[in-house]
Design a protein around this motif. Sequence first.
Motif: not given
Length: 293
Positions: A227-246
């Motif tokens: 997944a990281l190959r298609g994500l920018s650094v900012i995208q990778a950092a932001v999407v991980q904020l969903l983990v505590p919610v999930l």
Amino acid sequence: MKQKTVKTLACTAFALLAFAGNSVLCRLALADGAIDAASFTAIRLFSGIIMLGVILLATTDWRAPAAKGSWPASFMLFLYAVTFSYAYISLDTGTGALILFGSVQLTMILASLLSGKSLHGTEWLGTLMAFSGFVYLVQPGVTAPSVTGFVLMAVAGIAWGIYTLKGRGTRHPLCDTSYNFLRTLPFVLLLMIPAIADGYLSRTGVLLAVLSGAITSGIGYAIWYIALRGLSVIQAAVVQLLVPVLAALGGVIFAREQISLQLVLSSLLVLGGILLVVMGRHYANGLGPKKTS
């Protein structure tokens, strides 16, 4: 291009669910005493070693002579895994995931400061918000997490943050990760020696540990690299904020946990603060919209 985007989205979704799944599986195993924390950690890491080894042999990364991981990174991986397990004896799923991922992000922010990079106003505000969220989370009350669980999970987050930083710039992440997992074996053996007398195993506990190690850790980490190959650094950092919610939702669905108002408010402060830092750094680096004169 469209096919690549769909692949990135699918891999990202799977990886985030896997990260949240680690918290749910660990909590299910330890909350009801299906297995002790030391045995869960050992089986999880050992299952991850086997799964990553299989994945590695199915690729060409194992031929990379310089990609062998490192002992410091392996120790951080082990420290994360063992404190993660012991923390979930007393923490709810969502609370643990919030402390973990909040600590990871704050560790990386601190490392950035120590490396000489300065923070501007928005980043300082976000950092203050995130720390305030942690302070509010541990305020005495019916829904406040145990201090021991909080400290253990914070250590787990710091260890994972350092492990992540040590892996930055690797040219063969799957190979390095596989060797890092393999190098945790001596630490696992040391962990099991004093735990043999007090260890407890059940079929359910072993199954949950194997799923955590092989699927949500081994395959989850491998999918995340894709997944990281298609994500920018900012995208990778932001999407991980969903983990505590999930993870919190998983705790409600599978572990029948309750989401407290204290957890919701502290989550907004912690995750909102980290989002401010990430976005602030993004725009400070000139990656955002350009101003017009």
